[in-house]
Design an enzyme around this catalytic site. Sequence first.
Site, PDB file in Angstrom:
ATOM      1  N   GLU A   6      -9.031  89.602  15.156  1.00 46.61           N
ATOM      2  CA  GLU A   6      -7.971  90.596  14.917  1.00 46.61           C
ATOM      3  C   GLU A   6      -6.615  90.019  15.339  1.00 46.61           C
ATOM      4  OE1 GLU A   6      -8.799  94.582  16.400  1.00 46.61           O
ATOM      5  OE2 GLU A   6     -10.943  94.261  16.172  1.00 46.61           O
ATOM      6  N   ARG A  60      -2.073 119.067  16.914  1.00 44.64           N
ATOM      7  CA  ARG A  60      -1.881 117.758  16.293  1.00 44.64           C
ATOM      8  C   ARG A  60      -0.527 117.666  15.574  1.00 44.64           C
ATOM      9  NH1 ARG A  60      -5.721 113.945  15.692  1.00 44.64           N
ATOM     10  NH2 ARG A  60      -7.447 115.270  16.291  1.00 44.64           N
ATOM     11  N   ASN A 101      -2.430  99.654  10.046  1.00 50.83           N
ATOM     12  CA  ASN A 101      -3.487  99.861  11.028  1.00 50.83           C
ATOM     13  C   ASN A 101      -4.436  98.665  10.994  1.00 50.83           C
ATOM     14  OD1 ASN A 101      -5.116 101.317  12.935  1.00 50.83           O
ATOM     15  ND2 ASN A 101      -6.523 101.831  11.280  1.00 50.83           N
ATOM     16  N   HIS A 125      -8.550  97.980  11.781  1.00 49.61           N
ATOM     17  CA  HIS A 125      -9.810  98.681  12.009  1.00 49.61           C
ATOM     18  C   HIS A 125     -10.904  97.629  12.190  1.00 49.61           C
ATOM     19  CE1 HIS A 125     -12.658 101.964  11.865  1.00 49.61           C
ATOM     20  NE2 HIS A 125     -13.391 101.242  11.051  1.00 49.61           N
ATOM     21  N   GLY A 158      -4.435  97.005  24.523  1.00 49.75           N
ATOM     22  CA  GLY A 158      -3.233  96.437  23.926  1.00 49.75           C
ATOM     23  C   GLY A 158      -3.310  94.952  23.618  1.00 49.75           C
ATOM     24  N   SER A 159      -4.528  94.415  23.428  1.00 51.95           N
ATOM     25  CA  SER A 159      -4.588  92.968  23.167  1.00 51.95           C
ATOM     26  C   SER A 159      -4.016  92.630  21.795  1.00 51.95           C
ATOM     27  CB  SER A 159      -6.015  92.443  23.314  1.00 51.95           C
ATOM     28  OG  SER A 159      -6.850  92.908  22.282  1.00 51.95           O
ATOM     29  N   ASP A 177      -8.939 105.582   7.720  1.00 52.42           N
ATOM     30  CA  ASP A 177      -9.351 104.185   7.529  1.00 52.42           C
ATOM     31  C   ASP A 177      -9.472 103.802   6.051  1.00 52.42           C
ATOM     32  OD1 ASP A 177      -9.451 103.921  10.284  1.00 52.42           O
ATOM     33  OD2 ASP A 177     -11.552 104.496  10.387  1.00 52.42           O
TER      34      ASP A 177
HETATM   35  C1  GAR Z   1      -9.381  96.965  18.343  1.00 50.79           C
HETATM   36  O1  GAR Z   1     -10.658  96.429  18.157  1.00 50.79           O
HETATM   37  C2  GAR Z   1      -8.981  97.756  17.121  1.00 50.79           C
HETATM   38  O2  GAR Z   1      -9.440  97.212  15.921  1.00 50.79           O
HETATM   39  C3  GAR Z   1      -9.658  99.084  17.390  1.00 50.79           C
HETATM   40  O3  GAR Z   1      -9.464  99.295  18.766  1.00 50.79           O
HETATM   41  C4  GAR Z   1      -9.386  98.032  19.442  1.00 50.79           C
HETATM   42  C5  GAR Z   1      -8.124  98.014  20.244  1.00 50.79           C
HETATM   43  O4  GAR Z   1      -8.089  96.894  21.074  1.00 50.79           O
HETATM   44  N1  GAR Z   1      -9.083 100.133  16.605  1.00 50.79           N
HETATM   45  C6  GAR Z   1      -9.783 101.161  16.129  1.00 50.79           C
HETATM   46  O5  GAR Z   1     -10.968 101.328  16.366  1.00 50.79           O
HETATM   47  C7  GAR Z   1      -8.991 102.139  15.284  1.00 50.79           C
HETATM   48  N2  GAR Z   1      -9.844 102.959  14.523  1.00 50.79           N
HETATM   49  P1  GAR Z   1      -6.712  96.469  21.775  1.00 50.79           P
HETATM   50  O6  GAR Z   1      -6.155  97.724  22.466  1.00 50.79           O
HETATM   51  O7  GAR Z   1      -7.114  95.432  22.776  1.00 50.79           O
HETATM   52  O8  GAR Z   1      -5.776  95.957  20.726  1.00 50.79           O
END
Ligand code: GAR
Length: 211
Positions: A186, A73, A119, A121, A16-17, A157
């Site tokens: 990010e 799903r 989203n 990515h 969750g950063s 994506d």
């Molecule tokens: C992030 O790097 C995000 O871009 C990636 O997961 C991580 C989550 O980090 N997302 C994907 O790979 C989606 N396809 P976080 O939980 O610390 O935000």
Amino acid sequence: MHSTFQPIVILISGGGSNMAAIVSVAQKDAWSERLGARVVAVLSNKPDAGGLRLARALGIATEVLEHRAYANREIFDQALAAVIARYDQPQRPCLVVLAGFMRILTPGFVAEHAGRLLNIHPSLLPAFTGLHTHQRALEAGCKFAGATVHQVSAELDSGAILEQSVVPVLARDTAETLAQRVLATEHQIYPRAIAKWLVQRQAQAGESPIR
Ligand code: GAR
């Protein structure tokens, strides 16, 4: 004054950063007063997602919908959509922000939230859709890596690109070190992309931004 506000729901599966970065910028930049928007809830498909604790510490409501508890799903996505809809405001359906939400969404869910589903990515899309983006970038000999904020469309994506960050790949990089440096970027681009989305929505609704 905003008689109603734009609710934002953030979906996570892990640390969750990105969610925390978005909530921090929303608080620091007074999105509530300036952009008429509030992060109203953080939802996770994993009960042990570290981001849930972070969200609570930031004063945000959290809910868990364990995907394993649903038969398929479609049924999970319907339940997820129903929870999100509880946070809708009059005339203001939620902006749904995927922040490390590691689920492929059904076309029905995507269609229902079209235009208000974002989203992030961890690659320079359209390169490296899917998983293990950093390892694949290293193996391909890429000199640059990065992250992309995009609108979500039915295809994985893909969808209109809103923001990208670029970091150089260093000779000593591993997938982990590269992931860390990309993740730091990010945290810059995701709040910025959301703020731009909110400004555009205000303009479409004929509201003037409060500065
Ligand atoms: C992030 O790097 C995000 O871009 C990636 O997961 C991580 C989550 O980090 N997302 C994907 O790979 C989606 N396809 P976080 O939980 O610390 O935000």
